[in-house]
Design a protein around this motif. Structure first.
Motif, short mmCIF file in Angstrom:
data_model
loop_
_atom_site.label_atom_id
_atom_site.label_comp_id
_atom_site.label_asym_id
_atom_site.label_seq_id
_atom_site.Cartn_x
_atom_site.Cartn_y
_atom_site.Cartn_z
N GLY A 99 37.10 20.77 44.49
CA GLY A 99 35.91 19.95 44.65
C GLY A 99 34.09 20.75 44.80
N VAL A 100 34.19 22.02 44.57
CA VAL A 100 32.79 22.64 44.54
C VAL A 100 31.80 22.56 43.06
CG1 VAL A 100 32.08 24.92 44.42
CG2 VAL A 100 33.86 24.57 45.82
N ALA A 101 30.63 21.46 43.99
CA ALA A 101 30.03 21.32 42.87
C ALA A 101 30.15 22.54 41.78
CB ALA A 101 29.12 21.30 42.95
N PRO A 102 29.91 21.97 39.88
CA PRO A 102 30.46 23.55 39.31
C PRO A 102 28.66 23.89 39.08
CG PRO A 102 30.96 21.72 37.89
CD PRO A 102 30.75 21.22 40.01
N ALA A 103 27.87 23.37 39.17
CA ALA A 103 25.79 23.80 39.39
C ALA A 103 25.57 24.85 40.31
CB ALA A 103 25.07 22.58 39.48
N ARG A 104 26.35 24.60 41.53
CA ARG A 104 26.00 25.73 42.52
C ARG A 104 26.70 27.58 41.96
NH1 ARG A 104 29.28 23.81 47.60
NH2 ARG A 104 28.29 26.23 48.17
N ILE A 105 27.47 27.12 41.07
CA ILE A 105 27.92 28.37 40.53
C ILE A 105 27.07 29.04 40.19
CG2 ILE A 105 30.23 30.29 39.70
CD1 ILE A 105 31.98 27.43 40.59
N LYS A 106 26.21 30.12 40.09
CA LYS A 106 25.33 30.62 39.24
C LYS A 106 25.92 31.55 38.47
CE LYS A 106 22.36 27.82 41.12
NZ LYS A 106 21.89 26.12 40.77
N ARG A 107 26.50 32.56 38.54
CA ARG A 107 27.24 33.79 37.99
C ARG A 107 28.89 34.39 38.37
NH1 ARG A 107 23.95 36.98 39.61
NH2 ARG A 107 24.97 38.60 40.61
N ILE A 108 29.63 34.27 37.14
CA ILE A 108 30.86 35.52 37.58
C ILE A 108 30.29 36.33 36.60
CG2 ILE A 108 31.78 33.36 37.63
CD1 ILE A 108 32.81 33.74 34.72
N SER A 109 30.83 37.53 36.93
CA SER A 109 31.47 39.01 35.89
C SER A 109 32.14 39.28 37.01
CB SER A 109 30.06 39.48 37.10
OG SER A 109 29.75 39.33 38.22
N GLY A 110 32.70 40.83 36.59
CA GLY A 110 33.38 41.28 36.17
C GLY A 110 32.51 43.50 36.53
N LEU A 111 32.72 43.54 37.38
CA LEU A 111 32.77 44.72 37.53
C LEU A 111 33.99 45.75 37.31
CD1 LEU A 111 30.39 44.60 39.77
CD2 LEU A 111 29.69 44.61 38.01
N ALA A 112 34.93 45.71 36.59
CA ALA A 112 36.34 46.46 36.61
C ALA A 112 35.98 47.54 37.95
CB ALA A 112 35.94 47.75 35.02
N SER A 113 36.41 48.87 37.91
CA SER A 113 35.88 49.87 39.30
C SER A 113 35.19 50.80 39.62
CB SER A 113 37.57 50.88 38.47
OG SER A 113 36.99 51.90 37.47
N THR A 114 34.23 50.29 39.25
CA THR A 114 32.43 51.07 39.38
C THR A 114 31.95 50.44 40.52
OG1 THR A 114 31.38 49.09 38.39
CG2 THR A 114 32.09 49.88 37.17
N GLU A 115 32.50 49.37 41.40
CA GLU A 115 32.56 49.02 42.62
C GLU A 115 33.43 49.39 43.81
OE1 GLU A 115 29.30 46.53 42.93
OE2 GLU A 115 28.05 47.10 42.15
N PRO A 116 34.46 50.17 44.23
CA PRO A 116 35.21 50.59 44.69
C PRO A 116 35.00 50.21 46.15
CG PRO A 116 34.69 52.66 44.32
CD PRO A 116 33.96 51.85 43.45
N LEU A 117 36.29 49.78 47.11
CA LEU A 117 35.75 49.67 48.48
C LEU A 117 35.91 50.77 48.96
CD1 LEU A 117 35.40 46.53 50.13
CD2 LEU A 117 37.49 46.52 50.14
N ASN A 118 36.97 51.37 48.09
CA ASN A 118 37.36 52.03 49.01
C ASN A 118 37.68 54.06 47.81
OD1 ASN A 118 38.07 54.67 50.54
ND2 ASN A 118 41.25 53.56 50.39
N PRO A 119 36.00 54.60 48.03
CA PRO A 119 36.14 55.00 47.38
C PRO A 119 36.16 56.25 47.33
CG PRO A 119 33.64 54.95 48.31
CD PRO A 119 34.77 54.04 48.90
N ALA A 120 36.90 56.55 48.16
CA ALA A 120 37.49 57.43 48.47
C ALA A 120 39.33 57.84 47.76
CB ALA A 120 38.09 58.23 50.12
N ASP A 121 39.33 57.24 47.91
CA ASP A 121 40.79 56.31 46.55
C ASP A 121 40.42 55.08 46.20
OD1 ASP A 121 42.88 56.30 46.03
OD2 ASP A 121 44.76 55.54 47.45
N PRO A 122 39.84 55.93 44.68
CA PRO A 122 39.45 54.74 43.75
C PRO A 122 41.05 53.47 43.25
CG PRO A 122 38.78 57.14 43.23
CD PRO A 122 39.66 57.37 43.52
N GLU A 123 41.88 54.25 43.49
CA GLU A 123 43.28 53.30 42.90
C GLU A 123 43.89 53.19 44.07
OE1 GLU A 123 46.45 56.07 41.01
OE2 GLU A 123 44.42 57.18 39.55
N ALA A 124 43.21 52.89 45.13
CA ALA A 124 43.54 51.72 46.12
C ALA A 124 43.87 50.86 46.09
CB ALA A 124 43.01 51.68 47.68
#
Length: 328
Positions: A283-308
């Motif tokens: 039920g979320v209005a489509p107009a509110r979604i301004k962008r979708i993107s894929g960043l692969a592994s460029t911004e890891p949440l756990n930089p110490a373990d990129p495969e975490a």
């Protein structure tokens, strides 16, 4: 007996006056030092004298001429001048020649510059109003400045109130999502897969994989059943909000590729797009979604373990509404 010896003539010059050892320069130097001593003595007397003494000194040096009365010695012999057409030298109304008025009005002002300074004259401008009354412009300027300061303060307070309100809204949203998850017994264990971060851009809701508990099928963009239910809870919570939405997909650093060139870049973008479809179905209005993107592994949440596992995640950013900045 005659000889051929040369004849030597010796000339002796007498130096008179002692040369550089003479005393003429000493007399000039003594005169100079005497004049300097007299000058500094005069300065000291002026600085040390009181007002009455200075006034008397100024009166002593004030030029004056007798215009009537007695006799005296000299060429004019005390005769009154200027009235009979003779060339005169007085400040009387009958005379044409004006003598200097050095120190006559205020003798102390000759020695003290502070007494020569005139007071600044304050000029107040008035402005005529339509009703005929005169209003002081300076007062109007003061009132205008006070109104401007009050308006600026009101703008600042409004800006601070908007910032505080949006922060409170994000806190309520986080509490609501967590409460709905706890109410679902089949989803209660997914609370650890959610992470809420306050950023300068807005509230960031992250759905992460955990060891043994993945949100997406490994290597696929297909949304798991429980992940879909979790996304629906988030969608229902933000459905009535006006915040813009930005969806980003992330993967770990484990290489993923097939013969068709499909890699983590395509996989992260497809997962973000799958999330968009679930939110719109909720039920979320489509107009509110301004962008979708894929960043692969460029911004890891756990930089110490990129495969975490937690590096595999979907980020849903609820952008803050732009508050009206205070006016200059």
């Amino acid at each position: 007996m005659a000889t051929n010896a040369p004849i030597v003539i010796k000339k002796v010059e007498e130096v008179s006056g002692g040369g550089h050892h003479g005393g003429g320069w000493k007399v000039a130097y003594a005169d100079f030092m005497t004049a300097m001593m007299a000058f500094f003595l005069l300065l000291w007397i002026l600085a040390a004298s009181d007002e009455e003494a200075l006034r008397g000194l100024a009166d002593y040096f004030t030029p004056s001429l007798s215009q009537s009365g007695g006799r005296g010695q000299g060429m004019l012999d005390g005769t009154v001048i200027a009235s009979n057409g003779d060339q005169g030298g007085s400040n009387s109304p009958e005379g044409d020649t004006r003598l200097p008025t050095f120190g006559m009005e205020n003798p102390l002002a000759v020695f003290d510059s502070r007494l020569r300074d005139t007071e600044t004259e304050a000029i107040v401008e008035y402005e005529q109003q339509p009703d005929g009354t005169m209003v002081e412009k300076q007062q109007e300027q003061k009132e205008s400045e006070a109104e401007r300061i009050a308006a600026e303060q009101a703008n600042i307070e409004q800006y601070q109130a908007e910032v505080k309100e949006r922060a409170e809204n994000m806190t309520r949203l986080e509490d609501e999502i967590r409460q709905h998850i706890q109410e679902r017994t089949d989803l209660s264990d997914l609370g650890e897969n959610l992470r809420f971060d306050r950023t300068s851009d807005g509230l960031l809701v992250q759905i992460m994989d955990k060891e043994g508990r993945s949100m997406f099928t490994r290597g696929s963009a297909r949304v798991d059943t429980r992940t879909r239910d979790l996304l629906r809870i988030i969608g229902e919570a933000i459905m009535d909000m006006e915040n813009d939405i930005v969806i980003t997909g992330h993967t770990d650093a484990v290489p993923f590729a097939n013969n068709l060139g499909y890699s983590n870049w395509e996989l992260s973008a497809d997962r973000a797009n799958a999330t968009r479809r679930v939110l719109i179905d909720t039920g979320v209005a489509p107009a509110r979604i301004k962008r979708i993107s894929g960043l692969a592994s460029t911004e890891p949440l756990n930089p110490a373990d990129p495969e975490a596992a937690e590096n595999r995640r979907i980020s849903v950013l609820l952008a803050y509404p732009e508050p009206v900045p205070p006016k200059e």
